[in-house]
Write an enzyme that holds these catalytic residues in place. Sequence first.
Site, PDB file in Angstrom:
ATOM      1  N   ASP A   9       2.002   6.027  10.030  1.00 37.04           N
ATOM      2  CA  ASP A   9       2.006   5.146   8.864  1.00 37.04           C
ATOM      3  C   ASP A   9       0.657   5.366   8.164  1.00 37.04           C
ATOM      4  O   ASP A   9      -0.255   5.970   8.747  1.00 37.04           O
ATOM      5  CB  ASP A   9       2.161   3.686   9.327  1.00 37.04           C
ATOM      6  CG  ASP A   9       1.987   2.700   8.192  1.00 37.04           C
ATOM      7  OD1 ASP A   9       2.548   2.943   7.111  1.00 37.04           O
ATOM      8  OD2 ASP A   9       1.281   1.680   8.372  1.00 37.04           O
ATOM      9  N   ASP A  11      -1.101   2.988   5.174  1.00 36.37           N
ATOM     10  CA  ASP A  11      -1.918   1.812   4.826  1.00 36.37           C
ATOM     11  C   ASP A  11      -2.110   0.921   6.049  1.00 36.37           C
ATOM     12  O   ASP A  11      -1.143   0.450   6.640  1.00 36.37           O
ATOM     13  CB  ASP A  11      -1.244   1.031   3.689  1.00 36.37           C
ATOM     14  CG  ASP A  11      -1.170   1.864   2.413  1.00 36.37           C
ATOM     15  OD1 ASP A  11      -2.231   2.259   1.917  1.00 36.37           O
ATOM     16  OD2 ASP A  11      -0.056   2.143   1.947  1.00 36.37           O
TER      17      ASP A  11
HETATM   18  C1  XBP Z   1       2.481   0.203   2.328  1.00 33.76           C
HETATM   19  C2  XBP Z   1       3.102  -0.461   1.184  1.00 33.76           C
HETATM   20  C3  XBP Z   1       2.683  -0.065  -0.152  1.00 33.76           C
HETATM   21  C4  XBP Z   1       1.199  -0.248  -0.447  1.00 33.76           C
HETATM   22  C5  XBP Z   1       0.906   0.005  -1.886  1.00 33.76           C
HETATM   23  O1  XBP Z   1       3.493   0.660   3.113  1.00 33.76           O
HETATM   24  O2  XBP Z   1       3.957  -1.307   1.324  1.00 33.76           O
HETATM   25  O3  XBP Z   1       3.395  -0.845  -1.062  1.00 33.76           O
HETATM   26  O4  XBP Z   1       0.839  -1.585  -0.170  1.00 33.76           O
HETATM   27  O5  XBP Z   1       1.406   1.221  -2.317  1.00 33.76           O
HETATM   28  P1  XBP Z   1       3.252   1.452   4.511  1.00 33.76           P
HETATM   29  P2  XBP Z   1       2.356   1.354  -3.586  1.00 33.76           P
HETATM   30  O6  XBP Z   1       2.879   0.412   5.532  1.00 33.76           O
HETATM   31  O7  XBP Z   1       4.588   2.072   4.757  1.00 33.76           O
HETATM   32  O8  XBP Z   1       2.186   2.495   4.322  1.00 33.76           O
HETATM   33  O9  XBP Z   1       1.742   0.528  -4.646  1.00 33.76           O
HETATM   34  O10 XBP Z   1       2.388   2.815  -3.895  1.00 33.76           O
HETATM   35  O11 XBP Z   1       3.704   0.834  -3.182  1.00 33.76           O
END
Ligand code: XBP
Length: 256
Positions: A9, A11
């Site tokens: 993953d 973020d």
């Molecule tokens: C992270 C998300 C994303 C980020 C922002 O998902 O949900 O929405 O917060 O990115 P993961 P975007 O845990 O799968 O990495 O604005 O591009 O959506």
Amino acid sequence: MCIKALLWDVDGVLAETERDGHRIAFNAAFAAHGLPWRWSVERYGELLTISGGRERLLHDMGTQAEAPRHAGEREALARALHQTKNRLYAERLDERGIPLREGVRELMDECRGQGVCMGICTTTSRSNLDALLRFHFGDKWAACFAVLVCGEDVARKKPHPEVYLRALQVLQLDPLEALAIEDSPGGVAAAHAAGVPVIVTRSVYFAAAAIDGAAAIGPSLGRRAGWQPVPADLGSVGRITLDDLRDFHRLRLYST
Ligand code: XBP
């Protein structure tokens, strides 16, 4: 069955991008569009239950008096804000980056050294992933990964398993031949629903969240203390290694 692919993953797992990157860029985008909305650290934490930045914006508009009334106008505003946010996020990361979390780089190096392939399974936009990893690994960062699945590659974001199912399809692997690393209940649910064993490194926003179904949970890949199950004692090794992941993976398979 051994681990043939490690699925990351982004973020919260690779870096604390939510609090220190996306949130700040969302607020800058609101300002750039002349809107008075600002997301505090706490409010953003609540909004993280909604996967996807555009979806998060739309959800929050339901609570904002200045939001357009009509669905089509809201959708258009969310798209415009999201585009601005991603541009500002990339600019900020190009300038100063966001540090990788402890132990991430070392574990990636181990995977490369031992021929365990890696994939990215995220619902963030590809431009955000590019900005983060280009800063740390240079322009050719994508060559380190056998598969990249991002938000725009799937119809349904986490907790739906589509990102994981897609990665497995590309890699031609059985779910039990992979191991995912996640930080959130939604991410764990997505891996779980795809049948992929998953471990959790706690991030700031999900430090105390109830998380079920993980093969192991710990504070960081950079520390051996605080993990459940407790990793084998490896003397001077201060971080979680690929062998620890193999142990977690094996224990998971035997316990299910
Ligand atoms: C992270 C998300 C994303 C980020 C922002 O998902 O949900 O929405 O917060 O990115 P993961 P975007 O845990 O799968 O990495 O604005 O591009 O959506």
